[in-house]
Motif scaffolding. Structure first.
Motif, PDB file in Angstrom:
ATOM      1  N   UNK A  43       0.832  -1.205   0.000  1.00  0.00           N
ATOM      2  CA  UNK A  43       0.000   0.000   0.000  1.00  0.00           C
ATOM      3  C   UNK A  43       0.867   1.256   0.000  1.00  0.00           C
ATOM      4  N   UNK A  44       1.939   1.266   0.788  1.00  0.00           N
ATOM      5  CA  UNK A  44       2.847   2.407   0.812  1.00  0.00           C
ATOM      6  C   UNK A  44       3.458   2.652  -0.564  1.00  0.00           C
ATOM      7  N   UNK A  45       3.885   1.577  -1.221  1.00  0.00           N
ATOM      8  CA  UNK A  45       4.499   1.709  -2.544  1.00  0.00           C
ATOM      9  C   UNK A  45       3.487   2.186  -3.573  1.00  0.00           C
ATOM     10  N   UNK A  46       2.269   1.687  -3.479  1.00  0.00           N
ATOM     11  CA  UNK A  46       1.203   2.119  -4.386  1.00  0.00           C
ATOM     12  C   UNK A  46       0.962   3.618  -4.254  1.00  0.00           C
ATOM     13  N   UNK A  47       0.888   4.093  -3.033  1.00  0.00           N
ATOM     14  CA  UNK A  47       0.628   5.512  -2.794  1.00  0.00           C
ATOM     15  C   UNK A  47       1.807   6.378  -3.217  1.00  0.00           C
ATOM     16  N   UNK A  48       3.022   5.923  -2.924  1.00  0.00           N
ATOM     17  CA  UNK A  48       4.212   6.711  -3.243  1.00  0.00           C
ATOM     18  C   UNK A  48       4.421   6.857  -4.743  1.00  0.00           C
ATOM     19  N   UNK A  49       4.043   5.838  -5.505  1.00  0.00           N
ATOM     20  CA  UNK A  49       4.275   5.853  -6.950  1.00  0.00           C
ATOM     21  C   UNK A  49       3.026   6.240  -7.737  1.00  0.00           C
ATOM     22  N   UNK A  50       1.937   6.493  -7.023  1.00  0.00           N
ATOM     23  CA  UNK A  50       0.658   6.790  -7.680  1.00  0.00           C
ATOM     24  C   UNK A  50       0.312   5.704  -8.704  1.00  0.00           C
ATOM     25  N   UNK A  51       0.374   4.470  -8.228  1.00  0.00           N
ATOM     26  CA  UNK A  51      -0.089   3.334  -9.021  1.00  0.00           C
ATOM     27  C   UNK A  51      -1.597   3.267  -8.836  1.00  0.00           C
ATOM     28  N   UNK A  52      -2.314   3.858  -9.760  1.00  0.00           N
ATOM     29  CA  UNK A  52      -3.746   4.043  -9.620  1.00  0.00           C
ATOM     30  C   UNK A  52      -4.525   2.791  -9.994  1.00  0.00           C
TER      31      UNK A  52
END
Length: 217
Positions: free
Chosen positions: A100-109
């Motif tokens: 979840x942190x990586x998704x948010x940091x990279x804006x993996x929508x």
């Protein structure tokens, strides 16, 4: 077996390619496209740095996260014009929280089944989402939960609404993710060089530098 396991556990995304778009799609891994705007945007292409770890250009594209074993979800297109597609493996993380942190940091929508994100028309010149697309985002973990519901329940969420009675085939969801960067990784090794790659040690796939080349068609 590795790819089948990824599909069974919802740790792979798929992308159907229009028959006459294959050449452009494959060339994209070789040459970076110029930035779309004047402002910094973490969705711009990242060219290869010439190292064995990142031999390919990486870019962000739309994919779908299928339910376990690829059941019940319609992929984009039709067999006549979209004969086949590609499968990309998602990175491994030490915990769902780290993902979840990586998704948010990279804006993996990611958007749920039935929602038409149309990112080509709804991203501003500063890289921001427009026209309610930001508000419609759901976490990858939620997509996985919805996908399980499609296989086990008669009532589930489609495009943000509870659908009673179910569908024989559900619409595709969308995951806007960075592909390319690393090469094709198989069983923890680079298929071209034989070098070991480990997502958890930041030498393999990642959401910030790319999830590599397709692992299968």
């Amino acid at each position: 077996k590795e790819v089948v396991h990824m599909l069974e556990t919802q740790h792979a995304v798929v992308k159907t390619i229009k028959n006459n778009d294959w050449t452009n799609f494959l060339h994209r891994f070789q040459k970076a496209h110029p930035p779309r705007g004047r402002y910094p945007d973490d969705h711009n292409d990242i060219a290869s740095d010439g190292s064995p770890q990142y031999p390919f250009n990486s870019f962000v594209t739309s994919t779908s996260l299928l339910p376990p074993k690829g059941l019940k979800m319609r992929c984009y297109g039709n067999p006549a014009n979209y004969t086949t597609g590609v499968i990309f493996a998602l990175p491994q993380f030490s915990s769902p929280e780290e993902e979840t942190k990586a998704v948010q940091a990279t804006r993996t929508w990611s958007w749920p089944s039935g929602y038409s994100a149309k990112t080509e028309f709804n991203i501003g010149h500063r890289g921001e989402l427009l026209n309610g697309r930001q508000e419609a985002l759901v976490p990858l973990a939620t997509l996985r939960e919805y996908n399980l519901d499609y296989l086990s329940k008669d009532e589930y969420m489609i495009a943000g609404r509870m659908l009673k009675g179910g569908l024989k085939t559900v619409p595709y969801n969308e995951v806007f993710v960075r592909v390319g960067g690393p090469g094709r990784l198989v069983a923890g090794k680079d298929a071209a060089t034989g070098e070991e790659r480990d997502d958890l040690k930041h030498t393999g796939r990642s959401l910030d530098r790319g999830i590599g080349l397709p692992v299968a068609l």
